[in-house]
Scaffold this motif. Sequence first.
Motif, PDB file in Angstrom:
ATOM      1  N   UNK A 192      -4.216  17.442  -5.602  1.00  0.00           N
ATOM      2  CA  UNK A 192      -5.352  18.311  -5.289  1.00  0.00           C
ATOM      3  C   UNK A 192      -5.355  18.733  -3.827  1.00  0.00           C
ATOM      4  N   UNK A 193      -4.880  17.872  -2.953  1.00  0.00           N
ATOM      5  CA  UNK A 193      -4.830  18.199  -1.526  1.00  0.00           C
ATOM      6  C   UNK A 193      -3.698  19.162  -1.191  1.00  0.00           C
ATOM      7  N   UNK A 194      -2.741  19.310  -2.122  1.00  0.00           N
ATOM      8  CA  UNK A 194      -1.599  20.182  -1.861  1.00  0.00           C
ATOM      9  C   UNK A 194      -0.385  19.436  -1.353  1.00  0.00           C
ATOM     10  N   UNK A 195      -0.454  18.117  -1.353  1.00  0.00           N
ATOM     11  CA  UNK A 195       0.698  17.322  -0.921  1.00  0.00           C
ATOM     12  C   UNK A 195       1.676  17.105  -2.074  1.00  0.00           C
ATOM     13  N   UNK A 196       1.164  16.785  -3.257  1.00  0.00           N
ATOM     14  CA  UNK A 196       2.006  16.648  -4.426  1.00  0.00           C
ATOM     15  C   UNK A 196       3.260  15.835  -4.160  1.00  0.00           C
ATOM     16  N   UNK A 197       4.416  16.415  -4.460  1.00  0.00           N
ATOM     17  CA  UNK A 197       5.679  15.694  -4.287  1.00  0.00           C
ATOM     18  C   UNK A 197       5.977  15.403  -2.818  1.00  0.00           C
ATOM     19  N   UNK A 198       5.334  16.138  -1.908  1.00  0.00           N
ATOM     20  CA  UNK A 198       5.566  15.906  -0.480  1.00  0.00           C
ATOM     21  C   UNK A 198       5.130  14.516  -0.058  1.00  0.00           C
ATOM     22  N   UNK A 199       4.252  13.884  -0.835  1.00  0.00           N
ATOM     23  CA  UNK A 199       3.767  12.560  -0.467  1.00  0.00           C
ATOM     24  C   UNK A 199       4.897  11.536  -0.444  1.00  0.00           C
ATOM     25  N   UNK A 200       5.944  11.763  -1.230  1.00  0.00           N
ATOM     26  CA  UNK A 200       7.068  10.829  -1.229  1.00  0.00           C
ATOM     27  C   UNK A 200       7.786  10.842   0.113  1.00  0.00           C
ATOM     28  N   UNK A 201       7.942  12.017   0.696  1.00  0.00           N
ATOM     29  CA  UNK A 201       8.569  12.111   2.017  1.00  0.00           C
ATOM     30  C   UNK A 201       7.645  11.563   3.097  1.00  0.00           C
ATOM     31  N   UNK A 202       6.343  11.834   2.951  1.00  0.00           N
ATOM     32  CA  UNK A 202       5.376  11.336   3.937  1.00  0.00           C
ATOM     33  C   UNK A 202       5.356   9.815   3.948  1.00  0.00           C
ATOM     34  N   UNK A 203       5.276   9.197   2.791  1.00  0.00           N
ATOM     35  CA  UNK A 203       5.195   7.737   2.705  1.00  0.00           C
ATOM     36  C   UNK A 203       6.529   7.051   2.985  1.00  0.00           C
ATOM     37  N   UNK A 204       7.621   7.799   2.906  1.00  0.00           N
ATOM     38  CA  UNK A 204       8.925   7.212   3.234  1.00  0.00           C
ATOM     39  C   UNK A 204       8.985   6.792   4.701  1.00  0.00           C
ATOM     40  N   UNK A 205       8.217   7.454   5.546  1.00  0.00           N
ATOM     41  CA  UNK A 205       8.235   7.128   6.979  1.00  0.00           C
ATOM     42  C   UNK A 205       7.691   5.722   7.238  1.00  0.00           C
ATOM     43  N   UNK A 206       6.461   5.396   6.788  1.00  0.00           N
ATOM     44  CA  UNK A 206       5.994   4.024   7.007  1.00  0.00           C
ATOM     45  C   UNK A 206       6.810   2.988   6.229  1.00  0.00           C
ATOM     46  N   UNK A 207       7.310   3.359   5.051  1.00  0.00           N
ATOM     47  CA  UNK A 207       8.122   2.405   4.294  1.00  0.00           C
ATOM     48  C   UNK A 207       9.396   2.059   5.049  1.00  0.00           C
ATOM     49  N   UNK A 208      10.049   3.059   5.615  1.00  0.00           N
ATOM     50  CA  UNK A 208      11.274   2.803   6.377  1.00  0.00           C
ATOM     51  C   UNK A 208      10.966   1.977   7.614  1.00  0.00           C
ATOM     52  N   UNK A 209       9.866   2.282   8.288  1.00  0.00           N
ATOM     53  CA  UNK A 209       9.473   1.512   9.475  1.00  0.00           C
ATOM     54  C   UNK A 209       9.222   0.051   9.112  1.00  0.00           C
ATOM     55  N   UNK A 227       0.771  -1.229   0.000  1.00  0.00           N
ATOM     56  CA  UNK A 227       0.000   0.000   0.000  1.00  0.00           C
ATOM     57  C   UNK A 227       0.817   1.302   0.000  1.00  0.00           C
ATOM     58  N   UNK A 228       2.028   1.371   0.608  1.00  0.00           N
ATOM     59  CA  UNK A 228       2.738   2.653   0.531  1.00  0.00           C
ATOM     60  C   UNK A 228       3.092   3.056  -0.900  1.00  0.00           C
ATOM     61  N   UNK A 229       3.542   2.097  -1.710  1.00  0.00           N
ATOM     62  CA  UNK A 229       3.884   2.396  -3.094  1.00  0.00           C
ATOM     63  C   UNK A 229       2.624   2.605  -3.924  1.00  0.00           C
ATOM     64  N   UNK A 230       1.652   1.739  -3.730  1.00  0.00           N
ATOM     65  CA  UNK A 230       0.405   1.824  -4.498  1.00  0.00           C
ATOM     66  C   UNK A 230      -0.315   3.144  -4.244  1.00  0.00           C
TER      67      UNK A 230
END
Length: 462
Positions: free
Chosen positions: A47-64, A33-36
């Motif tokens: 649209x939410x304004x996260x855009x490229x920031x989502x890569x940094x956000x999802x890196x946290x659960x992926x690293x965990x 699910x993190x990649x998907x």
Amino acid sequence: MTPAARAATATADTGRTAGPAHGAGKPLTLPAWPVVSILALYPLWWALGLGVLIFAVMAVPMLFLLLRRRLAGRPLRLPPGFLWWALFLIAVVVSLGALGVDPPGTIAEHATARLPGAAYKLVMYAALTVLLLYAGNLTEAELPKRRLVKYLGWLFVVTVAGGLLGMVAGHFQFTSPVEMLLPAAVRNKGFVQSLVHPYAAQIMDLVGGDRPRPAAPWGYTNTWGNNFCLLAGWLVVAAGQSRKRSVRFWAIVCLLVSIVPAVVSLNRGLWIGLGLLIVYVAARYVLAGKMWITGVLAVAIALLGLALTVTPLGDVVGARLDNGKSNGVRSFLVDRALDGIGGSPIVGYGGTRNTAGGRQSIAVGETSSCERCGNFTVGGNGQLWQLLYSHGIVGTAGYLGFFTYVLWRFRRDRSAIGVAASAALVTSFSAMLWYNSLVTPLAFMVLAVALLWRNSMEGDPT
């Protein structure tokens, strides 16, 4: 049954090495699910304004999740040539020590003022490293390569849709939820706007009069063009893997329609990249003995020529080629970057710098109403120049060494995935002369590496 026999039976049943006692009961699989969620829902993040920031956000659960699985006893695989990438990351960190240096011809500034931009790049490079490791460590059972290819093909469809939106509603924009949460002093900054404020196109005067150039959902027109080249092949592969004729039909329609925003974007780098992409893929298939590709290529060229001849698109191309307004600026910045490298050739300056004035005079510059007037960004006109200027010869060698090694290592992969992934990386080498890769283009590059890497271990699914 003895404990040793039970462990042996568990290993035989799962095909994996049994973990240590303290890892018993912990899941050894990685969820997809993190990649998907990044790929499938990217229009939503935009649209939410996260855009490229989502890569940094999802890196946290992926690293965990990677660390949790490692602690549970399952090894963490590293891609071939990862030492080159590690060298690049080390150079990025070390180069931060030069943030306080003011190269000749640039605006003097304290290191602390440059730190936010440099820290942003470092965080994104780290986040994409996590994405590379996570996507590469997923198995066929956890995230089939076919499915990952479909998501990348889907993003090409999104890119085309964004291009059409930019054409018909070039002034379309709105305030995102994330933008609303930011203090006015922060959200009004140009750089922050590019991250959190969704808009359909950039309005520029390149061929006489202001015209919209597609940007959605990638933030910049140049990024839109870069991603167009990186993702186009995946739609073709996804359609080829599908057993549904309707999927193939609509994929062909999408490819034909994509010609329009690709031309209207006035993006010469995109046109060069597509030409290189087509030539590379054709050469790979011819070398593999699949001569039918020459017929397909001839038909494609004929259709493109017809479209440029009988539609206004040909006039657009001609006008763009006759008006190279950006050539002077690019040449100016390349010269500044090469001159600046001599002052710190090993590790660079830790980040970009703003020129003191413009090409013809130093008596122009930034104002409160125009943050970038007269101040061009050295290293902002191509990934190669940014690497050399910001991270020196060492960082550049690490970055180029990694992707070059990957291309060489998997040069014999003649599967559809292998050809598409290597083609994407080849086009990225030409794109780095005029496009910057952070964030989404580099994300699609590391996903191409992950697919090549997994293909070598798991085999081609077709």
